[in-house]
Structure formats: structure tokens, C-alpha cells
Write a protein that holds these residues in place. Structure first.
Motif, mmCIF file in Angstrom:
data_model
loop_
_atom_site.group_PDB
_atom_site.id
_atom_site.type_symbol
_atom_site.label_atom_id
_atom_site.label_comp_id
_atom_site.label_asym_id
_atom_site.label_seq_id
_atom_site.Cartn_x
_atom_site.Cartn_y
_atom_site.Cartn_z
ATOM 1 N N ALA A 273 33.159 13.941 -1.626
ATOM 2 C CA ALA A 273 33.479 13.456 -0.119
ATOM 3 C C ALA A 273 33.863 11.960 0.095
ATOM 4 C CB ALA A 273 32.262 14.003 0.839
ATOM 5 N N LEU A 274 33.130 11.204 -0.585
ATOM 6 C CA LEU A 274 33.267 9.673 -0.447
ATOM 7 C C LEU A 274 34.770 9.478 -0.911
ATOM 8 C CD1 LEU A 274 32.611 6.880 0.534
ATOM 9 C CD2 LEU A 274 31.322 6.779 -2.043
ATOM 10 N N ARG A 275 35.188 10.016 -2.140
ATOM 11 C CA ARG A 275 36.298 9.924 -2.846
ATOM 12 C C ARG A 275 37.621 10.261 -1.994
ATOM 13 N NH1 ARG A 275 33.905 11.142 -7.783
ATOM 14 N NH2 ARG A 275 34.751 13.390 -7.392
ATOM 15 N N GLN A 276 37.282 11.491 -1.317
ATOM 16 C CA GLN A 276 38.138 12.019 -0.247
ATOM 17 C C GLN A 276 38.348 10.923 1.108
ATOM 18 O OE1 GLN A 276 37.215 15.826 0.664
ATOM 19 N NE2 GLN A 276 37.745 16.691 -1.394
ATOM 20 N N ALA A 277 37.286 10.651 1.421
ATOM 21 C CA ALA A 277 37.228 9.770 2.679
ATOM 22 C C ALA A 277 37.882 8.363 2.398
ATOM 23 C CB ALA A 277 35.916 9.166 3.160
ATOM 24 N N THR A 278 37.906 7.769 1.151
ATOM 25 C CA THR A 278 38.195 6.703 0.595
ATOM 26 C C THR A 278 39.775 6.800 0.609
ATOM 27 O OG1 THR A 278 36.204 6.003 -0.466
ATOM 28 C CG2 THR A 278 38.302 4.696 -1.037
ATOM 29 N N ALA A 279 40.274 7.919 0.023
ATOM 30 C CA ALA A 279 41.580 8.245 -0.108
ATOM 31 C C ALA A 279 42.355 8.320 1.067
ATOM 32 C CB ALA A 279 41.695 9.451 -0.843
ATOM 33 N N GLY A 280 41.601 8.757 2.202
ATOM 34 C CA GLY A 280 42.165 8.615 3.675
ATOM 35 C C GLY A 280 42.416 7.438 3.979
ATOM 36 N N ARG A 281 41.844 6.536 3.608
ATOM 37 C CA ARG A 281 42.235 5.144 4.113
ATOM 38 C C ARG A 281 43.607 4.952 3.796
ATOM 39 N NH1 ARG A 281 37.810 1.718 5.356
ATOM 40 N NH2 ARG A 281 39.727 0.562 6.170
ATOM 41 N N ALA A 282 44.315 5.369 2.750
ATOM 42 C CA ALA A 282 45.788 5.260 2.432
ATOM 43 C C ALA A 282 46.404 5.585 3.463
ATOM 44 C CB ALA A 282 46.008 5.723 1.108
ATOM 45 N N THR A 283 45.965 6.557 4.200
ATOM 46 C CA THR A 283 46.828 6.961 5.471
ATOM 47 C C THR A 283 46.853 5.778 6.645
ATOM 48 O OG1 THR A 283 46.217 9.116 5.196
ATOM 49 C CG2 THR A 283 47.222 8.842 7.408
ATOM 50 N N ASP A 284 45.798 5.046 6.517
ATOM 51 C CA ASP A 284 45.660 3.854 7.455
ATOM 52 C C ASP A 284 46.958 2.957 7.192
ATOM 53 O OD1 ASP A 284 43.668 4.950 8.387
ATOM 54 O OD2 ASP A 284 42.213 3.182 7.321
ATOM 55 N N ALA A 285 47.416 2.712 5.780
ATOM 56 C CA ALA A 285 48.425 1.794 5.502
ATOM 57 C C ALA A 285 49.573 2.527 6.018
ATOM 58 C CB ALA A 285 48.429 1.799 3.816
ATOM 59 N N VAL A 286 49.812 3.811 6.061
ATOM 60 C CA VAL A 286 50.949 4.354 6.301
ATOM 61 C C VAL A 286 51.365 4.501 7.860
ATOM 62 C CG1 VAL A 286 52.058 6.700 6.612
ATOM 63 C CG2 VAL A 286 50.951 6.146 4.564
ATOM 64 N N ARG A 287 50.162 4.598 8.567
ATOM 65 C CA ARG A 287 50.037 4.244 9.945
ATOM 66 C C ARG A 287 50.586 2.553 10.649
ATOM 67 N NH1 ARG A 287 51.386 9.356 10.952
ATOM 68 N NH2 ARG A 287 49.646 10.731 10.627
ATOM 69 N N LYS A 288 49.824 1.972 9.516
ATOM 70 C CA LYS A 288 50.157 0.559 9.845
ATOM 71 C C LYS A 288 51.548 0.238 9.733
ATOM 72 C CE LYS A 288 49.100 -3.972 10.505
ATOM 73 N NZ LYS A 288 50.144 -4.574 10.127
ATOM 74 N N ALA A 289 52.138 0.805 8.319
ATOM 75 C CA ALA A 289 53.746 0.467 7.997
ATOM 76 C C ALA A 289 54.593 1.263 9.325
ATOM 77 C CB ALA A 289 54.062 1.267 6.866
ATOM 78 N N SER A 290 54.085 2.434 9.880
ATOM 79 C CA SER A 290 54.802 2.688 10.879
ATOM 80 C C SER A 290 54.788 1.862 12.228
ATOM 81 C CB SER A 290 54.261 3.935 11.315
ATOM 82 O OG SER A 290 54.420 4.927 10.332
ATOM 83 N N LEU A 291 53.711 1.174 12.389
ATOM 84 C CA LEU A 291 53.456 0.242 13.631
ATOM 85 C C LEU A 291 54.569 -0.974 13.244
ATOM 86 C CD1 LEU A 291 52.421 -0.779 16.203
ATOM 87 C CD2 LEU A 291 50.303 -1.667 14.797
ATOM 88 N N ASP A 292 54.332 -1.459 11.884
ATOM 89 C CA ASP A 292 55.318 -2.661 11.745
ATOM 90 C C ASP A 292 56.640 -2.464 11.893
ATOM 91 O OD1 ASP A 292 53.126 -3.968 11.091
ATOM 92 O OD2 ASP A 292 53.157 -3.588 8.991
ATOM 93 N N THR A 293 56.917 -0.995 11.526
ATOM 94 C CA THR A 293 58.366 -0.709 11.580
ATOM 95 C C THR A 293 58.905 -0.678 13.292
ATOM 96 O OG1 THR A 293 58.471 0.573 9.564
ATOM 97 C CG2 THR A 293 60.175 1.180 11.023
ATOM 98 N N ALA A 294 58.103 -0.032 14.105
ATOM 99 C CA ALA A 294 58.182 -0.053 15.316
ATOM 100 C C ALA A 294 58.268 -1.501 16.102
ATOM 101 C CB ALA A 294 57.115 0.788 16.075
ATOM 102 N N LEU A 295 57.552 -2.331 15.608
ATOM 103 C CA LEU A 295 57.684 -3.751 16.054
ATOM 104 C C LEU A 295 58.813 -4.681 15.628
ATOM 105 C CD1 LEU A 295 53.825 -5.044 15.466
ATOM 106 C CD2 LEU A 295 55.094 -4.477 17.877
ATOM 107 N N ALA A 296 59.331 -4.284 14.108
ATOM 108 C CA ALA A 296 60.549 -4.807 13.624
ATOM 109 C C ALA A 296 61.631 -4.330 14.359
ATOM 110 C CB ALA A 296 60.613 -4.433 12.021
#
Length: 530
Positions: A273-296
Motif C-alpha cells: 500500500a505504501l509503494r502504491q501511495a508513493t507511486a501515486g506521487r508521480a501523478t503530482d509531477a504530471v499535474r505540476k507539469a500541466s500547471l506549468d504548461t498552462a502558465l507558459a
């Protein structure tokens, strides 16, 4: 010595001149008789005509010649070449400032104005479109940024909570396994043993209480209900003792293997469960990239802004072109730059003219001035502001008032003269450019100078002399004459106001001769002349 202008004071008539000529000696003869009689009267006082010296104004002047000029004289030509439609004036006509005097065909230029107007409208439409695109892009991009930021914030909040929950579950599973593997601690064993001892003691007390209560019941001292309570208390104490014994026995035996395996399985599940939760943090980077793209993407507004600037520049250019086209149309109307008279007309309607072809010449009559040439030797006497009397051949006997307004800094190397500008009052418009004129510049003006008639002066031994009557005696005095302007200089110590000066009959006088004033004789001579 003082300088005086003798020609302006007490000029004598022709009869007085005849009398003076009669007093002159004839060639080869004796001196003429005096007006009083014969040779017998030679020692008698000589009759003379006199005048009183008086104070007055004396001026020095400089005679100059030159031409009349005009400050405003211009030949007008078209600013736009083309066919001459009309010329509204002729030579001699009076024109007002701004008056239309000729027109050029503006057909082609009007077409250019319409083209420029269309270009301006098109440029304005492009600006409207660019501004609308900028506003729409701004709204869309701002909405994208807002959505991307909200999604990113939600994702990070959920993923962080999942990680923290998985870490807590893993820690709990590991703690349970450790507890199962290690068994009861010494402290726990002591506590369990103490609980067993307490249960045994409670059971002995309950059994003793039951035994006494049975005796009392048999004796009829207590009721059945009371004996039942003691039995129940004995049974509870027995049950507690049994439980305490079971706990001690369980501690002695330890955890079962099944429980340990179950605890290990729970640890594996928590780690996954911890591995899956940690892997879920990668989605954070995807969402952050989407925000950066919108700002750009908001930088696209800079491009839209540049489109607006370009559209505005297009409007400025179109406006400039329209202004130029309209000015070209306005320039087809040739206007008088100032009020004046038409000096010449050199083009006719229907003629094709260029910007170099003069059409009409105009002169401002009120700008006419006199420009004489002053010799360099006399230039030091001329000052700005001096008054000038001007005469022109076109108006004999008439003078025009003028004033020195400018002395040119450069002169002619050949004639050694310097031009001077003299203003004129030509409101009547009678003076015209290029007329020949003569002027008399008043270079000096003196007040209160002692004056006497010019006829009193004689030439003797190369000197200029005159006679003053003092006590009926002729006293000879000398005076210097400025030959250039005819002004005499008289020493104030030699002549004062009221002195009697001999003006006729002085040619035969000598210093100290007795004289007798006979001003009636002058009146008779004047009457004879009339």
C-alpha cells in the motif's frame, strides 16, 4: 564752437541780394558808395542791415539715394503639379491673406484620399479583431491556469494523505509482528502472575464466605437469597482464577505461528500500500507539469499584444497616408500667404504646371521700405532709430517720413558702401518696390543753439568771418563751416543770444568801423523785388 545749419534761418530775398551786389567793388574801380551818400560822407557810420542772433534747433543730415524694396514679395507656384483649373486674380488686384488665387485639378488626388480612407477603415478593423482575440485568449488561458492549479493542489493533498496512511499502517503491522515474535515482556509476566495470585485469594475468601453462610442458612439465620449471593460470588471468583491461570499458561506457551504469519502478511500488505501511495506521487509531477504548461501558455498573450501593437501602427500609418492625401488635395488651392497686390500673372487656366512654374507674384504694399547705400566714411553717423525724409521722383515736392531700422553688417567691396533699411508708412499704397528714392537722414539734432543768418558770413583770407555790432562798432569774428552739410560752428563765448549780426553791407566793413543799422532799407529792397 557749435555747429548750426544756416540754410534754415532768415534767408534773404532777391532784392537784398541785389543791394549786397551793389555794395561790391567793381573791377578796376573804387569801392562803391555807401547807401547814405557821397564821398564826403566816407567817415560817417556805414549803413548796414542786421539781424539778432537767437536760439533754435540745429540738425545735421546725410543725403542718400537708393531704391524702394519690399520685405514681402513672393512668386507663388503649385505645391502639386497638374492642370491649372482657374486663376482668380490679375495684375493690380488686391488680395487678402489666405485668399484662393488659383486651383489645380484635384481629381486624381481625391481618388487617393478615398483609397487612404479605405486603408484606414481596414486598419481599424484589424485592430478590433486583434483586441477581441487578445481578450478571448486571456480568458481561456486564465481558466486553464485556474483548473490546472486546482487539480494539482487536489492531487498533492490526496497523495500525501495516502502516503501518510500507508506509512502508519505499515508501522502498526510491524509493531504487532514484533509483539507476537517477542512474546510477553517480563513486566507483563509479573503483572499476569500478580493477577493470578489475586484471583486465588479472591476464590479462598469467596469459598470461606459461602461455608459460613451455609451454616447460617442451616441454622435459619439467613435466607435462601443471601446464600445464593455467596454462592454466586464464589463462582465468579472461581472463573476469574481460571482466566488468570489461562493467561499465565498462554504467556508461558507464547504466540501461535498462525498469528505470526498473519502479522507478516499484514506487513506485506502495508508495504504494498505504501509503494502504491508513493507511486501515486508521480501523478503530482504530471499535474505540476500541466500547471506549468498552462502558465507558459499565457505567454501567447504577448503575441496577441504584439498583434494589437502592429494593428495600431497600421492605423497610424493609414492616418498619416490619409493626412498626406488630404493635404495634397488642400494644396491644389493656391492661397495668398499675406495681404497685398498682384504684381504679375504668368500662367493661364488649362495650362499644365509643375511645382517650379510661377503662377502669380504678390507684393505686400505695407512692407515697402527704402534701402539706400551709405558710404563707409559716413556709416558711423547713422544709427538705428534716426528719422529720414524721403522723396521719390514719382511724387515731386512730396516727402515721406521714414526711420532707420537696420544697418547691414556687410557692405560692397567695390563701392565701399553699406545698405541701410529704412521703414516707411505706405498704408496708402502709393510707394512701389523698385522706385528710385532720395533720403535725408537726420544724424544729429541740437537744441538751444545760437543761430544767425547764413548771409552774414564772408570769406576773408581763407577764413569765414562775420561782424557783430557792439556800441555801434563792427566787431569781426571768425567761424568754421562744415562744408559737407553746410552747418556752421559758433563759439558760445563769441556770440550769445540777442547779439546784433550784420547780414547786409558787411563786405566793405573792417574790424572797428562805425556802423548804423538801417533795416528799413532791407524792407525797401524787398518791396522793389516784389
Amino acid at each position: 564752437m557749435k555747429t548750426v545749419q544756416l540754410s534754415r534761418h532768415l534767408a534773404f530775398s532777391s532784392g537784398a541780394l541785389l543791394l549786397m551786389s551793389g555794395c561790391m567793388p567793381k573791377p578796376g574801380g573804387s569801392p562803391p558808395e555807401s547807401p547814405g551818400g557821397s564821398k564826403e560822407n566816407a567817415n560817417s557810420p556805414s549803413p548796414v542791415v542786421t539781424a539778432k542772433a537767437h536760439r533754435g534747433e540745429v540738425t545735421k543730415s546725410l543725403n542718400v539715394t537708393g531704391s524702394l524694396m519690399a520685405l514681402q514679395e513672393v512668386s507663388l507656384s503649385a505645391k502639386q503639379g497638374g492642370k491649372l483649373l482657374e486663376v482668380t486674380v490679375r495684375e493690380g488686384d488686391t488680395v487678402a491673406a489666405g485668399q484662393v488665387i488659383a486651383r489645380i485639378d484635384a481629381t486624381d488626388l481625391l481618388a487617393q484620399v478615398r483609397t487612404a480612407e479605405a486603408s484606414l477603415n481596414s486598419a481599424r478593423a484589424r485592430l478590433t479583431q486583434a483586441e477581441a482575440a487578445y481578450q478571448q485568449a486571456g480568458k481561456t488561458l486564465e481558466a486553464d491556469v485556474t483548473s490546472a492549479r486546482a487539480t494539482y493542489n487536489q492531487q498533492t493533498t490526496v497523495s500525501q494523505a495516502q502516503v501518510r496512511s500507508a506509512e502508519a499502517a505499515l508501522a502498526s503491522a510491524r509493531s504487532r509482528l514484533s509483539t507476537l515474535q517477542e512474546g510477553a515482556r517480563p513486566e507483563e509476566r509479573l503483572q499476569t502472575q500478580a493477577s493470578l495470585s489475586v484471583a486465588e485469594a479472591n476464590l479462598r475468601k469467596a469459598q470461606a464466605d459461602l461455608t459460613r453462610s451455609e451454616k447460617l442458612f442451616t441454622a435459619g439465620a439467613i435466607s435462601q437469597a443471601e446464600i445464593d449471593q455467596y454462592r454466586t460470588a464464589r463462582d465468579v471468583a472461581q472463573a476469574n482464577l481460571n482466566a488468570a491461570k489461562a493467561t499465565v499458561e498462554l504467556q508461558l506457551k507464547g504466540s501461535r505461528q498462525q498469528e505470526i504469519d498473519q502479522a507478516k502478511l499484514q506487513i506485506d500488505q502495508a508495504e504494498e500500500a505504501l509503494r502504491q501511495a508513493t507511486a501515486g506521487r508521480a501523478t503530482d509531477a504530471v499535474r505540476k507539469a500541466s500547471l506549468d504548461t498552462a502558465l507558459a501558455n499565457k505567454t501567447q498573450l504577448t503575441v496577441k499584444q504584439a498583434d494589437i501593437s502592429s494593428a495600431r501602427a497600421g492605423i497610424d500609418s493609414a492616418n498619416a497616408a490619409l493626412t498626406t492625401a488630404r493635404q495634397a488635395v488642400a494644396d491644389t488651392a493656391i492661397r495668398a500667404p499675406f495681404a497685398g497686390k498682384v504684381a504679375s500673372r504668368t500662367a493661364q487656366p488649362g495650362q499644365n504646371v509643375t511645382v517650379t512654374n510661377p503662377i502669380v507674384s504678390i507684393v505686400a504694399m505695407d512692407s515697402v521700405y527704402f534701402e539706400p547705400a551709405v558710404p563707409s566714411v559716413s556709416l558711423s553717423h547713422v544709427k538705428v532709430g534716426q528719422s529720414v525724409a524721403i522723396a521719390v521722383d514719382a511724387y515731386p515736392g512730396k516727402t515721406f517720413a521714414g526711420k532707420v531700422v537696420r544697418i547691414y553688417p556687410s557692405g560692397s567691396s567695390s563701392s565701399r558702401t553699406f545698405p541701410v533699411r529704412i521703414s516707411l508708412d505706405n498704408k496708402a499704397g502709393v510707394l512701389r518696390p523698385h522706385m528710385f528714392a532720395q533720403g535725408k537722414i537726420t544724424t544729429e539734432k541740437s537744441q538751444g543753439v545760437v543761430l544767425f543768418p547764413k548771409e552774414a558770413i564772408l570769406k576773408k583770407d581763407g577764413k569765414n568771418i562775420f561782424f557783430v555790432i557792439e556800441n555801434n562798432k563792427a566787431i569781426e569774428k571768425s567761424i568754421s563751416i562744415n562744408s559737407e552739410d553746410g552747418v556752421g560752428e559758433v563759439s558760445s563765448s563769441d556770440l550769445k543770444e540777442g547779439d546784433i549780426v550784420v547780414t547786409l553791407g558787411q563786405r566793405t566793413l573792417k574790424n572797428g568801423d562805425s556802423v548804423k543799422a538801417d533795416n528799413n532799407q532791407e524792407k525797401k529792397n524787398n518791396a522793389m523785388a516784389r
